[in-house]
Design a protein around this motif. Structure first.
Motif, PDB file in Angstrom:
ATOM      1  N   THR A   4       0.833  -1.212   0.000  1.00  0.00           N
ATOM      2  CA  THR A   4       0.000   0.000   0.000  1.00  0.00           C
ATOM      3  C   THR A   4       0.862   1.254   0.000  1.00  0.00           C
ATOM      4  O   THR A   4       0.574   2.230  -0.715  1.00  0.00           O
ATOM      5  CB  THR A   4      -0.937   0.000   1.224  1.00  0.00           C
ATOM      6  N   ILE A   5       1.932   1.239   0.790  1.00  0.00           N
ATOM      7  CA  ILE A   5       2.843   2.386   0.833  1.00  0.00           C
ATOM      8  C   ILE A   5       3.466   2.621  -0.535  1.00  0.00           C
ATOM      9  O   ILE A   5       3.520   3.758  -1.031  1.00  0.00           O
ATOM     10  CB  ILE A   5       3.933   2.165   1.901  1.00  0.00           C
ATOM     11  N   ARG A   6       3.915   1.546  -1.160  1.00  0.00           N
ATOM     12  CA  ARG A   6       4.503   1.648  -2.498  1.00  0.00           C
ATOM     13  C   ARG A   6       3.477   2.176  -3.512  1.00  0.00           C
ATOM     14  O   ARG A   6       3.811   2.994  -4.366  1.00  0.00           O
ATOM     15  CB  ARG A   6       5.017   0.269  -2.947  1.00  0.00           C
ATOM     16  N   TRP A   7       2.246   1.702  -3.399  1.00  0.00           N
ATOM     17  CA  TRP A   7       1.183   2.138  -4.306  1.00  0.00           C
ATOM     18  C   TRP A   7       0.941   3.639  -4.166  1.00  0.00           C
ATOM     19  O   TRP A   7       0.775   4.360  -5.159  1.00  0.00           O
ATOM     20  CB  TRP A   7      -0.094   1.349  -4.015  1.00  0.00           C
ATOM     21  N   ILE A   8       0.914   4.126  -2.926  1.00  0.00           N
ATOM     22  CA  ILE A   8       0.704   5.555  -2.685  1.00  0.00           C
ATOM     23  C   ILE A   8       1.847   6.372  -3.288  1.00  0.00           C
ATOM     24  O   ILE A   8       1.630   7.356  -4.010  1.00  0.00           O
ATOM     25  CB  ILE A   8       0.586   5.838  -1.169  1.00  0.00           C
ATOM     26  N   VAL A   9       3.077   5.965  -2.994  1.00  0.00           N
ATOM     27  CA  VAL A   9       4.243   6.697  -3.492  1.00  0.00           C
ATOM     28  C   VAL A   9       4.289   6.668  -5.024  1.00  0.00           C
ATOM     29  O   VAL A   9       4.529   7.693  -5.673  1.00  0.00           O
ATOM     30  CB  VAL A   9       5.539   6.120  -2.888  1.00  0.00           C
ATOM     31  N   ASP A  10       4.028   5.503  -5.599  1.00  0.00           N
ATOM     32  CA  ASP A  10       4.035   5.395  -7.067  1.00  0.00           C
ATOM     33  C   ASP A  10       2.946   6.251  -7.701  1.00  0.00           C
ATOM     34  O   ASP A  10       3.149   6.846  -8.765  1.00  0.00           O
ATOM     35  CB  ASP A  10       3.860   3.934  -7.486  1.00  0.00           C
ATOM     36  N   SER A  11       1.784   6.320  -7.048  1.00  0.00           N
ATOM     37  CA  SER A  11       0.677   7.123  -7.584  1.00  0.00           C
ATOM     38  C   SER A  11       1.024   8.606  -7.560  1.00  0.00           C
ATOM     39  O   SER A  11       0.717   9.342  -8.504  1.00  0.00           O
ATOM     40  CB  SER A  11      -0.600   6.855  -6.780  1.00  0.00           C
ATOM     41  N   TYR A  12       1.657   9.050  -6.501  1.00  0.00           N
ATOM     42  CA  TYR A  12       2.085  10.452  -6.436  1.00  0.00           C
ATOM     43  C   TYR A  12       3.154  10.734  -7.486  1.00  0.00           C
ATOM     44  O   TYR A  12       3.188  11.802  -8.098  1.00  0.00           O
ATOM     45  CB  TYR A  12       2.612  10.793  -5.039  1.00  0.00           C
ATOM     46  N   GLN A  68      12.752   9.061   1.884  1.00  0.00           N
ATOM     47  CA  GLN A  68      13.893   8.695   2.725  1.00  0.00           C
ATOM     48  C   GLN A  68      13.576   7.483   3.596  1.00  0.00           C
ATOM     49  O   GLN A  68      14.441   6.614   3.816  1.00  0.00           O
ATOM     50  CB  GLN A  68      14.294   9.882   3.606  1.00  0.00           C
ATOM     51  N   MET A  69      12.355   7.403   4.087  1.00  0.00           N
ATOM     52  CA  MET A  69      11.976   6.263   4.915  1.00  0.00           C
ATOM     53  C   MET A  69      11.962   4.968   4.096  1.00  0.00           C
ATOM     54  O   MET A  69      12.363   3.907   4.591  1.00  0.00           O
ATOM     55  CB  MET A  69      10.618   6.515   5.572  1.00  0.00           C
ATOM     56  N   LEU A  70      11.495   5.056   2.855  1.00  0.00           N
ATOM     57  CA  LEU A  70      11.525   3.880   1.981  1.00  0.00           C
ATOM     58  C   LEU A  70      12.965   3.469   1.675  1.00  0.00           C
ATOM     59  O   LEU A  70      13.294   2.272   1.665  1.00  0.00           O
ATOM     60  CB  LEU A  70      10.766   4.159   0.689  1.00  0.00           C
ATOM     61  N   ALA A  71      13.820   4.448   1.424  1.00  0.00           N
ATOM     62  CA  ALA A  71      15.227   4.149   1.161  1.00  0.00           C
ATOM     63  C   ALA A  71      15.860   3.461   2.360  1.00  0.00           C
ATOM     64  O   ALA A  71      16.624   2.491   2.215  1.00  0.00           O
ATOM     65  CB  ALA A  71      15.979   5.436   0.823  1.00  0.00           C
ATOM     66  N   ARG A  72      15.532   3.932   3.552  1.00  0.00           N
ATOM     67  CA  ARG A  72      16.083   3.317   4.769  1.00  0.00           C
ATOM     68  C   ARG A  72      15.536   1.909   4.964  1.00  0.00           C
ATOM     69  O   ARG A  72      16.265   0.989   5.352  1.00  0.00           O
ATOM     70  CB  ARG A  72      15.757   4.176   5.996  1.00  0.00           C
ATOM     71  N   PHE A  73      14.245   1.729   4.677  1.00  0.00           N
ATOM     72  CA  PHE A  73      13.634   0.404   4.824  1.00  0.00           C
ATOM     73  C   PHE A  73      14.333  -0.622   3.926  1.00  0.00           C
ATOM     74  O   PHE A  73      14.608  -1.749   4.325  1.00  0.00           O
ATOM     75  CB  PHE A  73      12.146   0.462   4.483  1.00  0.00           C
ATOM     76  N   GLU A  80      18.924  -2.274  -4.912  1.00  0.00           N
ATOM     77  CA  GLU A  80      18.432  -1.543  -6.082  1.00  0.00           C
ATOM     78  C   GLU A  80      17.301  -0.592  -5.712  1.00  0.00           C
ATOM     79  O   GLU A  80      17.290   0.572  -6.135  1.00  0.00           O
ATOM     80  CB  GLU A  80      17.957  -2.535  -7.149  1.00  0.00           C
ATOM     81  N   GLN A  81      16.355  -1.090  -4.906  1.00  0.00           N
ATOM     82  CA  GLN A  81      15.240  -0.240  -4.475  1.00  0.00           C
ATOM     83  C   GLN A  81      15.737   0.868  -3.549  1.00  0.00           C
ATOM     84  O   GLN A  81      15.268   2.022  -3.637  1.00  0.00           O
ATOM     85  CB  GLN A  81      14.185  -1.090  -3.765  1.00  0.00           C
ATOM     86  N   ALA A  82      16.654   0.550  -2.681  1.00  0.00           N
ATOM     87  CA  ALA A  82      17.213   1.563  -1.779  1.00  0.00           C
ATOM     88  C   ALA A  82      17.875   2.684  -2.572  1.00  0.00           C
ATOM     89  O   ALA A  82      17.695   3.878  -2.273  1.00  0.00           O
ATOM     90  CB  ALA A  82      18.218   0.925  -0.825  1.00  0.00           C
TER      91      ALA A  82
END
Length: 269
Positions: A4-12, A68-73, A80-82
């Motif tokens: 869900t977090i990824r979906w929100i970020v991707d949508s923005y 930044q929080m996603l990068a840290r996660f 690659e995602q980081a």
């Protein structure tokens, strides 16, 4: 929660309703003169009272923090995602400072309009660019933001939504709906903003004992309001911008209570 977090970020990032999208500079742009998409959403007879469209400062502070929080996660899970989210965050930080930092005034512009012009109105929304875990600002810039907000917007019950020096300032929230809406985010004090302000104040002062003592003084009037005034055990939605800062709006507002609790815990941790 990650999908869900990824979906929100991707949508923005890609774009969604109301013109919400990441511009070529990586910053989030949204809305138009007819919309009111931020929390300052008063509208009367089809007119947005506090028209904040284009790139809003707190939206982009939250956007940077999320990246930044996603990068840290992903740091120890997926290199690659980081790298992807860290690269996005770095781009946002660079352009955030370039567009929002107002060197002459020592604070952040409130909005960057679609044509590139600047809305340099002094509002409290900029405090989120300091209070959040990740800030795109330098230490000097963070301290300057806190100092300006403290000097011009802080009251015993929270932060004003507009500087009293602004000719659009409305210090009393009363009268018919149109009159109230014109004051709602044009000087009226919102106590929920005491949470991010206290967090930002403590942060730029290194969470020192002295800063915690001062922050305790900041929240004391709200602590008394909680137990002595209005609806006991609750915090009012808003207060007048002008002294004596009478409580207005609904008498029990969840985020007012929540942010006071959060400020209290930050001070006493």
């Amino acid at each position: 929660l990650l999908p869900t977090i990824r979906w929100i970020v991707d949508s923005y990032q890609k774009g969604t309703r109301f013109g919400i999208h990441a511009d070529t500079d990586g910053l989030i742009a949204a809305g138009s003169e007819q919309t009111q998409l931020t929390w300052m959403d008063a509208k009367y007879d089809g007119l947005a009272i506090t028209a904040r469209y284009g790139k809003a400062v707190e939206v982009n502070a939250l956007w940077y923090n999320a990246l930044q929080m996603l990068a840290r996660f992903y740091a120890k899970r997926n290199a690659e995602q980081a790298k992807l989210y860290k690269s996005m965050a770095d781009k946002v930080a660079t352009n955030f400072r370039k567009l929002f930092w107002n060197e002459r005034s020592g604070y952040l512009n409130d909005c960057i309009l679609p044509d590139g012009s600047v809305d340099a109105t002094l509002r409290p929304n900029q405090i989120f660019a300091v209070s959040l875990s990740f800030s795109p600002l330098s230490i000097h810039q963070q301290s300057s933001v806190v100092n300006v907000v403290q000097k011009d917007l802080l009251t015993p019950f929270g932060l004003r939504t507009l500087s009293p020096q602004d000719n659009r300032y409305r210090g009393i929230y009363t009268g018919p709906q149109q009159q109230r809406d014109q004051a709602y985010h044009q000087g009226t004090v919102w106590p929920y903003l005491i949470g991010p302000f206290v967090q930002a104040y403590l942060k730029v002062n290194g969470f020192s004992r002295k800063s915690k003592k001062k922050a305790a003084e900041f929240i004391e009037p709200l602590m008394q309001h909680l137990t002595r005034d209005g609806c006991l055990g609750q915090i009012s939605e808003i207060f007048d911008g002008d002294y004596p800062h009478k409580p207005r709006g609904c008498f029990a507002q969840a985020w007012s209570v929540a942010e006071l609790i959060r400020a209290y815990l930050l001070i006493n941790s």
